[in-house]
Design an enzyme around this catalytic site. Structure first.
Site, PDB file in Angstrom:
ATOM      1  N   ASN A 132       0.802  -1.221   0.000  1.00 49.83           N
ATOM      2  CA  ASN A 132       0.000   0.000   0.000  1.00 49.83           C
ATOM      3  C   ASN A 132       0.837   1.274   0.000  1.00 49.83           C
ATOM      4  OD1 ASN A 132      -2.477   1.760   0.785  1.00 49.83           O
ATOM      5  ND2 ASN A 132      -1.034   2.080   2.457  1.00 49.83           N
ATOM      6  N   GLY A 134       2.834   4.462  -0.643  1.00 52.24           N
ATOM      7  CA  GLY A 134       2.948   5.233  -1.881  1.00 52.24           C
ATOM      8  C   GLY A 134       3.085   6.715  -1.612  1.00 52.24           C
ATOM      9  N   SER A 185      -3.690   2.447  -9.008  1.00 53.07           N
ATOM     10  CA  SER A 185      -4.587   3.594  -9.148  1.00 53.07           C
ATOM     11  C   SER A 185      -5.235   3.524 -10.520  1.00 53.07           C
ATOM     12  CB  SER A 185      -3.821   4.913  -9.021  1.00 53.07           C
ATOM     13  OG  SER A 185      -4.644   6.021  -9.384  1.00 53.07           O
ATOM     14  N   TYR A 198       3.395  10.135 -11.337  1.00 52.08           N
ATOM     15  CA  TYR A 198       2.524   9.275 -10.524  1.00 52.08           C
ATOM     16  C   TYR A 198       1.787   8.282 -11.423  1.00 52.08           C
ATOM     17  CZ  TYR A 198      -1.219   7.901  -7.323  1.00 52.08           C
ATOM     18  OH  TYR A 198      -2.099   7.180  -6.553  1.00 52.08           O
ATOM     19  N   ASN A 199       1.219   8.781 -12.535  1.00 59.06           N
ATOM     20  CA  ASN A 199       0.534   7.899 -13.483  1.00 59.06           C
ATOM     21  C   ASN A 199       1.456   6.776 -13.949  1.00 59.06           C
ATOM     22  OD1 ASN A 199      -1.588   9.744 -13.361  1.00 59.06           O
ATOM     23  ND2 ASN A 199      -1.063  10.747 -15.277  1.00 59.06           N
ATOM     24  N   ALA A 200       2.673   7.151 -14.313  1.00 65.70           N
ATOM     25  CA  ALA A 200       3.631   6.172 -14.843  1.00 65.70           C
ATOM     26  C   ALA A 200       3.981   5.121 -13.803  1.00 65.70           C
ATOM     27  CB  ALA A 200       4.893   6.885 -15.327  1.00 65.70           C
ATOM     28  N   SER A 201       4.148   5.537 -12.554  1.00 65.92           N
ATOM     29  CA  SER A 201       4.500   4.576 -11.497  1.00 65.92           C
ATOM     30  C   SER A 201       3.373   3.576 -11.286  1.00 65.92           C
ATOM     31  CB  SER A 201       4.809   5.315 -10.189  1.00 65.92           C
ATOM     32  OG  SER A 201       3.641   5.880  -9.604  1.00 65.92           O
ATOM     33  N   LYS A 202       2.127   4.030 -11.343  1.00 60.95           N
ATOM     34  CA  LYS A 202       0.994   3.131 -11.128  1.00 60.95           C
ATOM     35  C   LYS A 202       0.763   2.227 -12.343  1.00 60.95           C
ATOM     36  CE  LYS A 202       0.032   4.432  -6.960  1.00 60.95           C
ATOM     37  NZ  LYS A 202       0.257   3.523  -5.814  1.00 60.95           N
TER      38      LYS A 202
END
Length: 323
Positions: A132, A134, A185, A198-202
């Site tokens: 979890n 992040g 996400s 953030y988008n790329a990491s998820k």
């Protein structure tokens, strides 16, 4: 090989249009069977061991409470160990028979090995691993980012932080036929502007754990969680820095945690909460141009008029000037 590709280019598109409707009805019956089965089967978590990273606040804290209500024994991990004391006390009062707290940085391999080893040494087993932990980072347009090293911590925590603990836990989860729950996400498949890192990491998290499911799915269950914006400190900070994001309603961490634990115990592959977020997936898949155009309007990303009044027109992702 190019000949084979050319043949496939011609044959597969019309063939898929025929096969998709044919397979739809059997697939719906299969989904119905899985749903009915889930109504009667639910993993009993009483006495089982659950390790939760990022458990000191937000969704991780609520997940600790929800597992506690199920009677699970808990290993709570957070970089701020002192904040886990109150969470552990609450989890105990809610029904967890045994709780330990561990201070660790999930982005560090040695720390990840430490918290898995401590959990096994204390409890002797591991049934659920909940990745979890992040971080979000401040919203920013990509072209305004002059130093990307300021954002490497997002990938280090969100992606590598989930990988490190998972790799250490796999042997123990195989022994218990356990489950991995990873908090990704919906921005991993429906990226939002100004949240590129953030988008790329998820997205990386989703891809990795889908691959892991292919490789280890017979031994370890994997539930990938793709929540919308939840009312956490991280989301509130993003709202504070970027007003355009405030049009997205926030969900409840309490309700999301309940849905995650229920779905994980049923063996579900995916969980999305709030459920309305799932509506965006088919639009993104079938109407990508429309989705991009709508987001550019909603988030104020259309080209602005120049100072001399000339109109800027966006065409084929390039800005043109109309004199």
């Amino acid at each position: 090989m190019s000949t084979i590709n050319n043949i496939l280019n011609i044959v597969l598109p019309p063939l898929s249009l025929v096969l998709l409707p044919i397979y739809m009805l059997p697939y719906l019956f299969f989904k119905l069977f899985i749903y009915v089965k889930s109504l009667f089967y639910k993993e009993n978590m009483a006495g089982k061991v659950v390790l939760i990273t990022g458990a000191a606040s937000g969704l991780g804290e609520q997940l600790a409470y929800e597992y506690a209500r199920q009677g699970a024994r808990l290993s709570l991990v957070d970089i701020k160990k002192e904040n886990l004391v109150e969470v552990a006390d609450m989890a105990t009062s809610l029904g967890s028979p045994d709780v330990i707290i561990i201070g660790a940085d999930v982005s560090k391999v040695q720390d990840s090995k430490q918290f898995v080893d401590e959990t096994i040494n204390y409890f002797g087993q591991l049934n659920h691993l909940v990745n979890n932990a992040g971080v979000g980072g401040d919203p920013i347009l990509i072209e305004d980012c002059s130093d990307v090293t300021k954002y490497t911590s997002i990938m280090d925590t969100n992606f590598w932080g989930a990988i490190h603990g998972t790799l250490q836990a796999i042997p123990h989860l195989k022994n218990s036929k356990g489950r991995i729950i990873v908090i990704a996400s919906y921005t991993g498949w429906f990226p939002l502007p100004r949240l590129s890192f953030y988008n790329a990491s998820k997205a990386a998290v989703i891809s990795f754990f889908e691959t892991l499911r292919l490789e280890l799915g017979w031994y370890i269950g994997i539930t990938i969680v793709t929540p919308g914006f939840l009312k956490t400190k991280m989301a509130l900070r993003a709202y504070e820095y970027e007003a355009s994001l405030r049009i997205i309603p926030m969900g409840s961490t309490f309700e999301c945690a309940k849905e995650i634990v229920k779905s994980a115990c049923r063996g579900n592959m995916y969980v999305t909460n709030p459920s309305w977020v799932k509506v965006m997936f088919p639009f993104k898949m079938f109407y990508p141009e429309l989705v991009d155009w709508a987001q550019q309007h909603v988030f104020g990303l259309l080209p602005k008029s120049s100072k001399n009044g000339n109109l800027h027109i966006l065409k084929n992702n390039q800005v043109l000037k109309e004199e």
